[in-house]
Design a protein around this motif. Structure first.
Motif, PDB file in Angstrom:
ATOM      1  N   UNK C 291       0.847  -1.227  -0.140  1.00 34.59           N
ATOM      2  CA  UNK C 291      -0.209  -0.159   0.057  1.00 34.59           C
ATOM      3  C   UNK C 291       0.889   1.404  -0.091  1.00 34.59           C
ATOM      4  N   UNK C 292       0.248   2.413  -0.364  1.00 33.59           N
ATOM      5  CA  UNK C 292       0.724   3.675  -0.551  1.00 33.59           C
ATOM      6  C   UNK C 292       1.563   3.798   0.854  1.00 33.59           C
ATOM      7  N   UNK C 293       0.945   3.626   2.091  1.00 31.38           N
ATOM      8  CA  UNK C 293       1.486   4.151   3.241  1.00 31.38           C
ATOM      9  C   UNK C 293       3.045   3.328   3.565  1.00 31.38           C
ATOM     10  N   UNK C 294       3.140   2.237   2.714  1.00 35.77           N
ATOM     11  CA  UNK C 294       4.544   1.498   2.818  1.00 35.77           C
ATOM     12  C   UNK C 294       5.350   1.765   1.672  1.00 35.77           C
ATOM     13  N   UNK C 295       5.228   3.017   0.979  1.00 39.29           N
ATOM     14  CA  UNK C 295       5.981   3.170  -0.084  1.00 39.29           C
ATOM     15  C   UNK C 295       7.330   3.109   0.070  1.00 39.29           C
ATOM     16  N   UNK C 296       7.804   3.597   1.216  1.00 38.53           N
ATOM     17  CA  UNK C 296       9.296   3.825   1.720  1.00 38.53           C
ATOM     18  C   UNK C 296       9.842   2.490   1.941  1.00 38.53           C
ATOM     19  N   UNK C 297       9.051   1.344   1.861  1.00 33.51           N
ATOM     20  CA  UNK C 297       9.381   0.068   1.951  1.00 33.51           C
ATOM     21  C   UNK C 297       9.278  -0.821   0.788  1.00 33.51           C
ATOM     22  N   UNK C 298       8.672  -0.223  -0.231  1.00 37.00           N
ATOM     23  CA  UNK C 298       8.408  -1.005  -1.573  1.00 37.00           C
ATOM     24  C   UNK C 298       9.321  -0.657  -2.219  1.00 37.00           C
ATOM     25  N   UNK C 299      10.246  -1.795  -2.790  1.00 35.74           N
ATOM     26  CA  UNK C 299      11.339  -1.645  -3.751  1.00 35.74           C
ATOM     27  C   UNK C 299      10.886  -1.127  -5.127  1.00 35.74           C
ATOM     28  N   UNK C 300       9.680  -1.492  -5.535  1.00 32.48           N
ATOM     29  CA  UNK C 300       8.987  -1.006  -6.755  1.00 32.48           C
ATOM     30  C   UNK C 300       8.805   0.757  -6.785  1.00 32.48           C
ATOM     31  N   UNK C 301       8.515   0.907  -5.545  1.00 27.20           N
ATOM     32  CA  UNK C 301       8.127   2.595  -5.532  1.00 27.20           C
ATOM     33  C   UNK C 301       9.278   3.379  -5.173  1.00 27.20           C
ATOM     34  N   UNK C 302      10.375   2.713  -4.558  1.00 31.81           N
ATOM     35  CA  UNK C 302      11.444   3.585  -4.239  1.00 31.81           C
ATOM     36  C   UNK C 302      12.467   3.671  -5.323  1.00 31.81           C
ATOM     37  N   UNK C 303      12.473   2.514  -6.084  1.00 32.30           N
ATOM     38  CA  UNK C 303      13.544   2.398  -7.386  1.00 32.30           C
ATOM     39  C   UNK C 303      12.665   2.296  -8.645  1.00 32.30           C
ATOM     40  N   UNK C 304      13.202   3.006  -9.451  1.00 34.00           N
ATOM     41  CA  UNK C 304      12.392   3.115 -10.778  1.00 34.00           C
ATOM     42  C   UNK C 304      12.572   1.645 -11.239  1.00 34.00           C
ATOM     43  N   UNK C 305      11.695   0.877 -11.407  1.00 32.60           N
ATOM     44  CA  UNK C 305      11.861  -0.389 -12.431  1.00 32.60           C
ATOM     45  C   UNK C 305      10.932  -0.416 -13.658  1.00 32.60           C
TER      46      UNK C 305
END
Lengths: 91, 350, 373
Positions: C291-305
């Motif tokens: 979920x968005x609240x966990x974006x900081x711990x989401x590899x796909x959100x933090x790194x452009x993949x």
């Protein structure tokens, strides 16, 4: 999927999140947050990737084995009714 | 020793580079050795079965010579250390070749930065293991390599022994009806080392089984002579790999009765937790022996009367077919094929 | 071992096997799918086919999270090592899965920092021990494993760990079963339901199989007696003309599932609109992302993949084997270009993949028997 193994809770760690579990004399610390209420020492739980997933009911396990044992008894009873014997009882 | 068994044709080694799997003792290792190393070093023996020790005739004496390198992380673990493995491993290769171990030379590759205390401990371990095994260390070599290149310490030992003329060991002698024996619990060493690495956070009261198996080998030759067909120390790749090797070399079928294979509770527990098979786990102090059916009980008694052999067991038999296969039969009759290990055994969660 | 050995009792196994023979109608074939890869593994490990009459065919389903992972996901995960010097952590099952530039194990041999873990908590622990590096946890698994990832993420957030992300490849089982049921090639009589996924989701999610497709479902444990008893229960349903969901694994599967686990999933994950499954194509609402609240711990959100899609080699028939349309040995590459030592597809890598199981346990035996004749 999912290799999950029965283990026995040996002791609870302070803090309420972790416990030591034993599987055939091997011990590991696991997380028990998925079980409500928390398990007590002596209880058996199913372990997967370092977490306790569910409790194991001794009553249900025993009932299940009883049903399985009856499969053979049913067959023997039916066979005797038919007048045909399987041979010496293996019970 | 020549054989009349037709082996599958050896394939040239086609991998682009050497990988960890090639050192794990299973299929990949065999491909590397048979497909690249043997053809280059000893082309005249290419295709013949490979043995743990080679025999060399000097005058009227038949000697055995073998070498082995020891690479283990961590260096120390419950029940032993790399020093113990280095002595016992080579002594054991001589023993299963039917030879009495006489002398060892010991070559060290030490990583720069290794504490002297570590090296001293290992040299003491080597000395002590040699004393216990009744073998002399007569020489060696030492090299130091850059930091990062040797996991602390690598040890290579080369051993010389005298072959007992009563020992007639070869895949060619194995027959249907022969029995499979093991000298004790399997899987102790591999699981001990896995746990010692600390990554898996499992705790168990378990130690490596590292020891000289020469007393067992000698007892077997003494008790049954030529009825002892073949022996191996099932190290990397476990009992399954050793049996697959003999199955391949003699063309017969090896059938294990799962319930009879001695496995400690701790090893069983660790294997169940990690999804591993005890048959694939390394041992450092066991022999798997093939003995004529009629002599199997005497062979078992002989091993059991040696200290440390109390858990020995007859665990299976040799059948004619299916060829080159190892089978395991469960208590309820279900039969599965036991394959050689592919790479190192990896824990699984699925 | 308690709760294991009792369910391997030889006498009870023979009795269950006899009961199966009594129940079976010898004039018709039975095609029963075991959905879960763990059941596939158990069937081979315990040689259960030896105990069944020949007209019962066990069809292997897609419940192997490694097998259904498209190759591109491995490449994307490993790209984090190349581009961000991340430490790549994952379960042992993933280590040998081939990527375009090698499997994680091969990359490790070439110097990449790849660490195998037993639990996602170990990956988080590593991140806390190595503040100098980013640690990514390559998560796989169905609903059995996803709650553990969820709790790990909650902990990471609680502790505000800044160098840890999860690359989620969690998938859900029901859409895969539905895809099989809707497939025109489908000719199945019943299902052996997943055992451990059901400890989380319970038995209710399978109701649609019985109600809408009229197929019996029996949730099963993993020991030989569990599987045999489940087959007995299926045969009884078929004989009686019933189609119901039954729980054979009642000693540990709660009918309503595991509430804390389901809550953890709902807190941390949401369903992706669709996700590519090897062999089954794109399936909607079948996979979990953070979920968005966990974006900081989401590899796909933090790194452009890039979202790379890598097709299987053309000749590989992984998809058809996954759907149960082909048996492993019917794939053109089986045993030749594709072996456990040199796997082309994940079904040959994963110990519960149908191809690996078939190769190890059955194929060699058949080949040896053929050689002898």
């Amino acid at each position: 999927m999912c290799l999950a193994i029965p283990g026995q809770i040996v002791e609870l760690a302070p803090g309420g999140h972790l416990a030591t579990v034993e599987v055939s004399k091997v011990r590991r610390t696991i997380n028990i947050d998925l079980l409500e209420p928390p398990p007590a020492p002596g209880e058996w739980v199913l372990i997967h990737v370092g977490f306790a997933m569910s409790r194991i009911s001794d009553r249900e396990a025993a009932e299940q084995l009883r049903l399985l044992a009856m499969l053979g008894e049913d067959a023997q009873a039916m066979a005797e009714l038919d007048g045909y014997e399987f041979g010496p009882s293996s019970q | 020793m020549t054989t009349t068994i037709a082996l599958p044709r050896v394939q040239a080694f086609g991998d682009v580079q050497v990988e960890m799997a090639h050192g794990a003792g299973g299929k990949a290792s065999r491909r590397l050795v048979e497909g690249l190393i043997v053809p280059a070093l000893m082309p005249e023996t290419s295709g013949e079965p490979l043995n743990d020790a080679a025999s060399v005739t000097v005058g009227s004496e038949q000697l055995a010579i073998t070498t082995d390198s020891f690479v283990v992380r961590p260096l120390r673990f419950r029940g032993g250390s790399i020093g113990d493995l280095a002595v016992n491993g080579t002594v054991n290769d001589l023993a299963v070749a039917g030879a009495t171990p006489l002398a060892l030379v010991c070559s060290l590759i030490v990583e720069a930065g290794t504490p002297s205390e570590t090296l001293r401990s290992e040299m003491l371990a080597v000395g002590e293991a040699a004393r216990r095994a009744g073998v002399r260390i007569v020489g060696g070599d030492t090299k130091v390599v850059e930091h990062g290149k040797a996991d602390g310490l690598y040890i290579t030992t080369t051993g010389l022994g005298r072959v007992d003329p009563r020992a007639r060991l070869s895949p060619a002698w194995v027959r249907p009806g022969d029995r499979i024996l093991v000298t004790g619990h399997i899987g102790d060493h591999g699981i001990t080392v896995l746990l010692a690495r600390g990554d898996l956070d499992l705790a168990a009261d378990l130690g490596s089984d590292t020891r000289s198996v020469y007393p067992f080998a000698a007892a077997l030759v003494d008790a049954v002579g030529a009825d002892l067909r073949w022996m191996r120390d099932p190290t990397r790749g476990g009992l399954a790999t050793s049996l697959n090797e003999i199955a391949r070399d003699c063309g017969l079928c090896f059938v294990l009765e799962e319930e009879l294979v001695p496995v400690r509770d701790e090893v069983r527990g660790a294997c169940e937790l990690l999804g591993l098979d005890p048959l694939h786990i390394a041992n450092e102090g066991q022999i798997v022996a093939i003995v004529a059916g009629a002599s199997a009980e005497s062979a078992l008694d002989a091993i059991r009367s040696v200290r440390g052999g109390e858990a020995a067991a007859i665990v299976g038999r040799v059948d004619a077919a299916p060829a080159r296969t190892v089978l395991a039969v469960a208590s309820y009759g279900g039969t599965r094929v036991v394959d050689m290990l592919v790479g190192d055994p990896l824990p699984r969660i699925c | 071992m308690k709760y294991v050995d009792e369910f391997r009792d030889p006498r009870l196994i023979r009795q269950a096997s006899d009961e199966i023979r009594r129940l079976v109608d010898p004039s018709r074939p039975y095609r029963i799918m075991e959905v879960c890869g763990g059941h596939t593994h158990a069937i081979y490990r315990f040689a259960l086919a030896d105990l069944l009459p020949p007209n019962i065919e066990l069809v292997h389903g897609p419940g192997c999270p490694v097998c259904v992972l498209p190759m591109g996901r491995i490449d994307e995960g490993l790209s984090l090592v190349d581009e961000h010097e991340a430490i790549f952590t994952t379960f042992g099952d993933v280590m040998r899965v081939p990527g375009r530039h090698g499997s994680p194990l091969e990359r490790q041999a070439r110097g990449a920092e790849i660490r195998m873990v037993y639990s996602p908590l170990d990956a988080l622990k590593l991140a806390r021990e190595r503040p100098d590096r980013h640690v990514v946890f390559f998560a796989i698994g169905f609903e059995t494993t996803a709650p553990s990832t969820a709790l790990t993420l909650k902990r990471a957030r609680e502790l505000d760990v800044t160098n840890f992300t999860v690359f989620s490849n969690h998938v859900t089982i029901v859409p895969a079963i539905r895809a099989i049921l809707d497939s025109p090639d489908m000719r199945l009589d019943a299902f052996i339901g997943p055992g451990h996924v059901s400890t989380v989701i319970g038995a209710r999610p399978y109701a649609f199989i019985a109600r809408d497709y009229r197929k019996p479902v029996v949730i099963s444990g993993f020991e030989p007696l569990d599987l045999l008893q489940s087959i007995v229960m299926i045969l009884r349903q078929l004989r009686d003309g019933r189609a119901e969901v039954e729980n054979q694994y009642g000693r540990t599967v709660p009918w309503d599932g595991n509430l804390p686990a389901l809550r953890a999933l709902a807190d941390v994950f949401e369903l992706r609109p669709h996700f590519e499954w090897r062999g089954l194509g794109f399936i909607s609402q079948s996979a979990l992302k953070l979920r968005a609240e966990y974006a900081s711990w989401d590899a796909e959100a933090r790194f452009a993949m890039a979202g790379v899609s890598v097709a299987d080699p053309k000749a590989a028939q992984c998809g058809e084997v996954l759907k149960g349309v082909l048996k492993p040995h019917q794939c053109k590459l089986f045993g030749r270009e594709c072996t456990p030592e040199m796997p082309v597809g994940a079904l040959m890598v994963s110990s519960e993949g149908a191809c690996a199981a078939y190769f190890s346990y059955v194929h060699r035996r058949m080949a040896a028997a053929e050689q002898a004749t």
